[in-house]
Write a protein that holds these residues in place. Sequence first.
Motif, PDB file in Angstrom:
ATOM      1  N   PRO A 121      19.724   7.360 -65.731  1.00 16.46           N
ATOM      2  CA  PRO A 121      18.660   7.456 -66.743  1.00 16.46           C
ATOM      3  C   PRO A 121      18.749   8.682 -67.641  1.00 16.46           C
ATOM      4  O   PRO A 121      18.515   8.600 -68.844  1.00 16.46           O
ATOM      5  CB  PRO A 121      17.383   7.474 -65.891  1.00 16.46           C
ATOM      6  CG  PRO A 121      17.765   6.785 -64.627  1.00 16.46           C
ATOM      7  CD  PRO A 121      19.189   7.150 -64.376  1.00 16.46           C
ATOM      8  N   LYS A 122      19.107   9.829 -67.074  1.00 16.01           N
ATOM      9  CA  LYS A 122      19.106  11.061 -67.858  1.00 16.01           C
ATOM     10  C   LYS A 122      20.259  11.122 -68.860  1.00 16.01           C
ATOM     11  O   LYS A 122      20.285  12.010 -69.716  1.00 16.01           O
ATOM     12  CB  LYS A 122      19.137  12.269 -66.929  1.00 16.01           C
ATOM     13  CG  LYS A 122      17.843  12.404 -66.124  1.00 16.01           C
ATOM     14  CD  LYS A 122      17.820  13.637 -65.246  1.00 16.01           C
ATOM     15  CE  LYS A 122      16.505  13.713 -64.477  1.00 16.01           C
ATOM     16  NZ  LYS A 122      16.414  14.902 -63.608  1.00 16.01           N
ATOM     17  N   TYR A 134      16.469   8.643 -73.311  1.00 17.53           N
ATOM     18  CA  TYR A 134      15.813   9.473 -72.300  1.00 17.53           C
ATOM     19  C   TYR A 134      14.985  10.589 -72.952  1.00 17.53           C
ATOM     20  O   TYR A 134      15.448  11.265 -73.870  1.00 17.53           O
ATOM     21  CB  TYR A 134      16.855  10.088 -71.373  1.00 17.53           C
ATOM     22  CG  TYR A 134      16.271  11.038 -70.342  1.00 17.53           C
ATOM     23  CD1 TYR A 134      15.585  10.543 -69.236  1.00 17.53           C
ATOM     24  CD2 TYR A 134      16.398  12.417 -70.487  1.00 17.53           C
ATOM     25  CE1 TYR A 134      15.056  11.396 -68.291  1.00 17.53           C
ATOM     26  CE2 TYR A 134      15.871  13.284 -69.543  1.00 17.53           C
ATOM     27  CZ  TYR A 134      15.191  12.774 -68.451  1.00 17.53           C
ATOM     28  OH  TYR A 134      14.654  13.621 -67.512  1.00 17.53           O
ATOM     29  N   ALA A 140      12.907  13.868 -71.720  1.00 11.30           N
ATOM     30  CA  ALA A 140      12.634  14.733 -70.571  1.00 11.30           C
ATOM     31  C   ALA A 140      11.146  15.002 -70.379  1.00 11.30           C
ATOM     32  O   ALA A 140      10.655  15.102 -69.256  1.00 11.30           O
ATOM     33  CB  ALA A 140      13.391  16.051 -70.728  1.00 11.30           C
ATOM     34  N   ASP A 160       9.404  12.395 -68.097  1.00 15.94           N
ATOM     35  CA  ASP A 160      10.062  12.024 -66.846  1.00 15.94           C
ATOM     36  C   ASP A 160       9.412  12.755 -65.686  1.00 15.94           C
ATOM     37  O   ASP A 160       9.400  13.980 -65.636  1.00 15.94           O
ATOM     38  CB  ASP A 160      11.553  12.375 -66.923  1.00 15.94           C
ATOM     39  CG  ASP A 160      12.320  11.908 -65.696  1.00 15.94           C
ATOM     40  OD1 ASP A 160      11.710  11.211 -64.852  1.00 15.94           O
ATOM     41  OD2 ASP A 160      13.509  12.226 -65.583  1.00 15.94           O
ATOM     42  N   ASP A 161       8.857  11.979 -64.717  1.00 17.08           N
ATOM     43  CA  ASP A 161       8.234  12.606 -63.550  1.00 17.08           C
ATOM     44  C   ASP A 161       9.170  12.623 -62.342  1.00 17.08           C
ATOM     45  O   ASP A 161       8.769  13.029 -61.245  1.00 17.08           O
ATOM     46  CB  ASP A 161       6.922  11.905 -63.177  1.00 17.08           C
ATOM     47  CG  ASP A 161       7.114  10.412 -62.918  1.00 17.08           C
ATOM     48  OD1 ASP A 161       8.281   9.970 -62.779  1.00 17.08           O
ATOM     49  OD2 ASP A 161       6.113   9.688 -62.842  1.00 17.08           O
ATOM     50  N   ASP A 162      10.418  12.151 -62.536  1.00 16.79           N
ATOM     51  CA  ASP A 162      11.442  12.143 -61.488  1.00 16.79           C
ATOM     52  C   ASP A 162      11.059  11.284 -60.278  1.00 16.79           C
ATOM     53  O   ASP A 162      11.641  11.431 -59.205  1.00 16.79           O
ATOM     54  CB  ASP A 162      11.759  13.568 -61.013  1.00 16.79           C
ATOM     55  CG  ASP A 162      12.692  14.298 -61.972  1.00 16.79           C
ATOM     56  OD1 ASP A 162      13.568  13.635 -62.544  1.00 16.79           O
ATOM     57  OD2 ASP A 162      12.534  15.514 -62.153  1.00 16.79           O
ATOM     58  N   GLU A 163      10.089  10.391 -60.450  1.00 13.87           N
ATOM     59  CA  GLU A 163       9.673   9.535 -59.343  1.00 13.87           C
ATOM     60  C   GLU A 163      10.320   8.154 -59.381  1.00 13.87           C
ATOM     61  O   GLU A 163      10.316   7.436 -58.392  1.00 13.87           O
ATOM     62  CB  GLU A 163       8.147   9.376 -59.334  1.00 13.87           C
ATOM     63  CG  GLU A 163       7.406  10.675 -59.027  1.00 13.87           C
ATOM     64  CD  GLU A 163       5.906  10.475 -58.956  1.00 13.87           C
ATOM     65  OE1 GLU A 163       5.463   9.311 -59.083  1.00 13.87           O
ATOM     66  OE2 GLU A 163       5.182  11.464 -58.765  1.00 13.87           O
ATOM     67  N   ASP A 208      13.169   5.407 -59.334  1.00 19.35           N
ATOM     68  CA  ASP A 208      14.512   5.195 -58.815  1.00 19.35           C
ATOM     69  C   ASP A 208      14.969   3.820 -59.267  1.00 19.35           C
ATOM     70  O   ASP A 208      14.341   2.811 -58.925  1.00 19.35           O
ATOM     71  CB  ASP A 208      14.511   5.279 -57.288  1.00 19.35           C
ATOM     72  CG  ASP A 208      15.912   5.171 -56.699  1.00 19.35           C
ATOM     73  OD1 ASP A 208      16.847   4.836 -57.455  1.00 19.35           O
ATOM     74  OD2 ASP A 208      16.068   5.408 -55.491  1.00 19.35           O
ATOM     75  N   ILE A 234       2.472   6.243 -70.293  1.00 21.90           N
ATOM     76  CA  ILE A 234       3.666   7.092 -70.328  1.00 21.90           C
ATOM     77  C   ILE A 234       3.539   8.222 -71.342  1.00 21.90           C
ATOM     78  O   ILE A 234       3.916   9.368 -71.059  1.00 21.90           O
ATOM     79  CB  ILE A 234       4.923   6.246 -70.630  1.00 21.90           C
ATOM     80  CG1 ILE A 234       5.111   5.194 -69.521  1.00 21.90           C
ATOM     81  CG2 ILE A 234       6.155   7.120 -70.749  1.00 21.90           C
ATOM     82  CD1 ILE A 234       6.277   4.269 -69.737  1.00 21.90           C
TER      83      ILE A 234
END
Length: 268
Positions: free
Chosen positions: A137-138, A143, A145, A148-151, A153, A213
């Motif tokens: 994704p990154k 993308y 930043a 993005d909550d990094d949750e 997958d 979002i």
Amino acid sequence: PQSAAPNLNMTEEKIPDTYDLIRIKSVPIGKPSVTENFELVKGQKVDTTLADKSGNLLIESQWVSVDPYQRSRIAPWFATPEKQMQSFTVAKVLKSASDKYKAGDMVYGVFNWSRIQTVNEKQIVSGIPANLSHYKPKEDPDYVAGIDDDEFDVKEIETKVPLSYYVGAYGMPGMTAYYGLIVKGKVKKGQSVLVSGAAGAVGSIVGQIAKAIYGCHVVGIAGSEEKIKWLKELGFDGAINYKEYGDDYQKAQQALKDNFPNGIDIYF
């Protein structure tokens, strides 16, 4: 004469003897009627021989999308020999002579309103779920930043997303909402977004992306109190029932000003 060489890549699931399909009986004038404009044709015999040709697949429809845009295409579809509607569809492969898909695979594409049919692999948009093993994704050009909550997958898509979502949020409506709002609209955090047709398949997703979002101030336009209530349940900040105003554009303008005191950044 020599017989054709067997297709060593052929795979096959259990195949029913018969199937049903829906055929266009006449072109509607005004609102379509299930009984006057369509007919259910039962007990068609399954012909598996067409799926023996290299690149062909025999598929069984699982989920079919019925969308407003199809209304304008009934007449040209009626003019074809098959007289069948077509939809974005999730289907299971029953028999395959394709190197790309095997029996038992789930596929997504535009197919006829038929329980079982033979299609070519070129008609398939993608397998389901798509192979995301190499997706990062990154590294995606879209993308952002800041949101993005990094949750999330991507592997969860393979196990947690119902197949029906691929004719909705993960299919054409979702892709349309994503492209329109993010790629063309270039939405930014905290903007004010007005969504027309907000209770529809695309509009409802646009509003949820903008609100959940990007944290936007989101107001939707719809045509009934039931739809207005649903939009608020989805998280819209406000909703306008355009039928309340009729031809009184001044009252409609005031409703927009009340909902957007600082103006509108994006109108979808």
